[in-house]
Motif scaffolding. Structure first.
Motif, short mmCIF file in Angstrom:
data_model
loop_
_atom_site.label_atom_id
_atom_site.label_comp_id
_atom_site.label_asym_id
_atom_site.label_seq_id
_atom_site.Cartn_x
_atom_site.Cartn_y
_atom_site.Cartn_z
N LEU A 99 -10.58 -79.91 -47.65
CA LEU A 99 -11.60 -80.34 -45.91
C LEU A 99 -10.48 -81.38 -45.44
O LEU A 99 -9.88 -80.74 -44.09
N GLY A 100 -9.58 -82.66 -45.70
CA GLY A 100 -8.93 -83.23 -45.13
C GLY A 100 -8.06 -82.76 -44.66
O GLY A 100 -7.28 -82.75 -43.45
N ASP A 125 -21.62 -86.48 -47.11
CA ASP A 125 -22.11 -87.09 -46.04
C ASP A 125 -20.85 -88.22 -45.52
O ASP A 125 -20.47 -88.56 -44.23
N ILE A 126 -20.15 -88.91 -46.90
CA ILE A 126 -19.39 -89.53 -46.08
C ILE A 126 -18.07 -89.36 -46.12
O ILE A 126 -16.76 -89.88 -45.26
N HIS A 127 -18.07 -88.44 -46.44
CA HIS A 127 -16.45 -87.60 -46.36
C HIS A 127 -16.44 -87.49 -44.29
O HIS A 127 -16.07 -86.96 -43.51
N ILE A 128 -17.67 -86.51 -44.11
CA ILE A 128 -18.10 -85.95 -43.09
C ILE A 128 -18.46 -87.01 -42.22
O ILE A 128 -16.96 -87.44 -41.32
N GLN A 137 -14.70 -83.11 -34.43
CA GLN A 137 -16.00 -82.68 -34.25
C GLN A 137 -16.42 -82.02 -35.87
O GLN A 137 -15.49 -80.93 -35.74
N VAL A 138 -17.95 -81.85 -36.16
CA VAL A 138 -18.23 -81.47 -37.45
C VAL A 138 -20.15 -80.92 -37.22
O VAL A 138 -20.37 -81.55 -36.65
N ASP A 139 -19.52 -79.31 -37.41
CA ASP A 139 -21.22 -78.92 -37.04
C ASP A 139 -21.28 -78.30 -39.25
O ASP A 139 -20.47 -77.73 -39.79
N VAL A 173 -10.09 -88.54 -46.18
CA VAL A 173 -10.42 -88.34 -44.74
C VAL A 173 -8.60 -89.78 -44.76
O VAL A 173 -7.82 -89.14 -44.57
N MET A 174 -8.65 -90.00 -46.41
CA MET A 174 -7.01 -90.31 -46.28
C MET A 174 -5.57 -88.78 -45.56
O MET A 174 -5.35 -89.20 -45.23
#
Ligand code: EPU
Length: 431
Positions: A99-100, A125-128, A137-139, A173-174
């Motif tokens: 994802l990242g 949830d924490i990744h998002i 923007q995340v859906d 996230v990194m």
């Protein structure tokens, strides 16, 4: 389908080499999505989880070539596809680590949400929240997380959660932030050696990440990353599993290619339990940390102990099931408290079928040591539960048969061959 068959009662003796770490290899392979040119990754273990991620990367336009020397060459060929489909993601929750990098490099990612599994719910949830803090923007729709953000912006991102830090959340996230604009600070970041290995890989590829291994990681965005040659750190969980296999059988084994400072909590706990462990520094360096040899000796008399799993540098949750097996034959009562995945106790019922006396209440297991375990047919429920049943089988009286063996091949390369070379009686049979 295959099952593992073990004739228990043979102390392990000899030497075994520890492979590269699965949980470092997977995010580093995903990080290659961020790079131009070819990366050559050394020490990638031969596991089904690695093959699954290769399939996902291939789907995403990336070539993955296994070289004769065992290394894996990864080259991004085209960047059009941004979707990691359900059929590939469902078999391995770690697939979320694309994802990242997809978002950070291609400006968009559509990744199937990994479901829960037998170690408990696996929320993202924490990744998002983390990638949203960078301006994405995340859906969440139809079972997919869809993230968009052409140029992510550096920001202060809090990665703390109800059970402490998140390993793959920090990795994601990194990887999203390294090609972003300006400075990102990851607060409450995971400090696990595998997260450090990813950061070291990214830096060697051209990223600017500092305070690696600390709670607050600092990332200065750069314009591009390039393919590099990189060696994955040894697998501390594989090393810990062999240590317990040596200890439970009353054996004497030497682990080669071990970084024991990644395993301090495990080594200290085993010493407290009466296992003799000697560590010697070796020559090869992994970003300033030396690998070495570790000698594990036990007379099979195991003292009881209390264990609480915690994020690094605490006791790894990935060692909890193996310690549960070892403590089931200790001379007294032990308590294990699981603080990372509170429901990760599926192995308890199976160990009890082998004669253990373990009571599980919420996130706690109370283990009354028994003089011996006895072989029977048991079911593996996840990777580390399989490892715990195998180490229990090594010491149990008679024959243990372990079903649902595919779990073990996700995380341990040729485990039965390596245990056989140490003197165990263990083999595969068709079910
Ligand atoms: N969590 C949340 N929200 C999130 C993410 C996590 O609440 O968005 C919670 C989890 O439910 C859990 C805790 O935070 O209670 C820690 O989970 P973490 O995110 O750290 O786990 P992970 O990154 O999905 C990795 C390893 C696991 C290992 C854990 C903990 C990989 C591929 N997987 O998972 O390894 O148990 O960290 O150390 O790195 C294994 O190898 O057998 C394995 C399960």
């Amino acid at each position: 389908m295959e099952k593992m068959v073990i004739e228990g009662g043979y102390p392990l003796h000899g030497r075994v080499r520890i492979n590269g770490a699965k949980n470092a290899a997977l995010p580093i392979m995903a990080a290659c999505l961020l790079t131009k040119g070819t990366s050559k990754l050394k020490g990638i273990p031969d596991l089904t989880d690695v093959k699954t991620l290769c399939n996902i990367l291939n789907e995403l336009g990336v070539d993955t070539v296994k070289c004769p020397d065992g290394s894996l060459e990864i080259t991004v060929k085209e960047e059009k596809n941004i979707t990691a489909p359900y059929d590939l993601v469902r078999t391995m929750r770690a697939s979320i680590c694309v994802l990242g990098p997809l978002l950070g490099k291609r400006g968009m990612a559509k990744v199937s949400i990994p479901g829960g599994c037998s170690i408990g719910s696996r929320p993202i949830d924490i990744h998002i929240k983390g990638i949203e803090s960078l301006g994405a923007q995340v859906d969440v729709k139809d079972g997919y997380v869809i993230a968009t953000g052409e140029k992510l912006k550096g920001s202060v991102v809090d990665l703390g959660g109800p059970y402490g830090s998140t390993v793959l959340g920090t990795c994601n996230v990194m990887m999203a932030a390294v090609l972003g604009e300006g400075r990102t600070v990851l607060e409450n970041a995971a400090c696990e050696p595998e997260v450090q290995d990813l950061a070291n890989f990214l830096n060697k590829a051209g990223a600017d990440i500092s305070a690696i291994g600390e709670k607050n990681i600092i990332i200065e965005g750069v314009d591009e990353l390039n393919g590099i040659e990189y060696e994955i750190i040894p697998d501390r969980i594989e090393a810990g599993t062999f240590m317990i296999a040596g200890a439970i059988t009353g054996g004497s084994i030497v682990l080669e290619n071990d970084i024991s400072c990644h395993l301090t909590s495990v080594v200290n706990k085993l010493r407290e339990m009466g296992v003799e462990i000697q560590v010697s520094a070796g020559k090869e360096e992994f970003n300033g940390v030396k690998n070495g040899e570790c000698t594990v000796k036990s007379d099979g008399n195991i003292k009881p102990a209390n264990i609480t799993t915690l994020p690094y540098p605490g006791m790894p949750t990935d060692m909890q099931a193996q310690f549960t097996a070892l403590l089931s034959i200790a001379n007294g009562t032990s308590i294990i408290t699981e603080r990372v995945f509170p429901h990760r106790f599926m192995h308890v019922a199976e160990l009890n079928r082998m004669g253990a006396n373990i009571r599980n209440e919420d996130a706690i297991a109370i283990i009354k040591g028994v003089p011996s375990l006895s072989g029977t047919t048991v079911m593996a429920s996840d990777l580390r539960a399989s490892a715990s049943l195998i180490v229990a089988g090594l010491v149990a009286k008679g024959i243990t048969e372990i079903r649902r063996l595919y779990h073990i091949d996700r995380g341990y390369e040729k485990l039965e061959d390596r245990l056989t070379s140490l003197g165990a009686k263990i083999w595969r049979e068709k079910e």
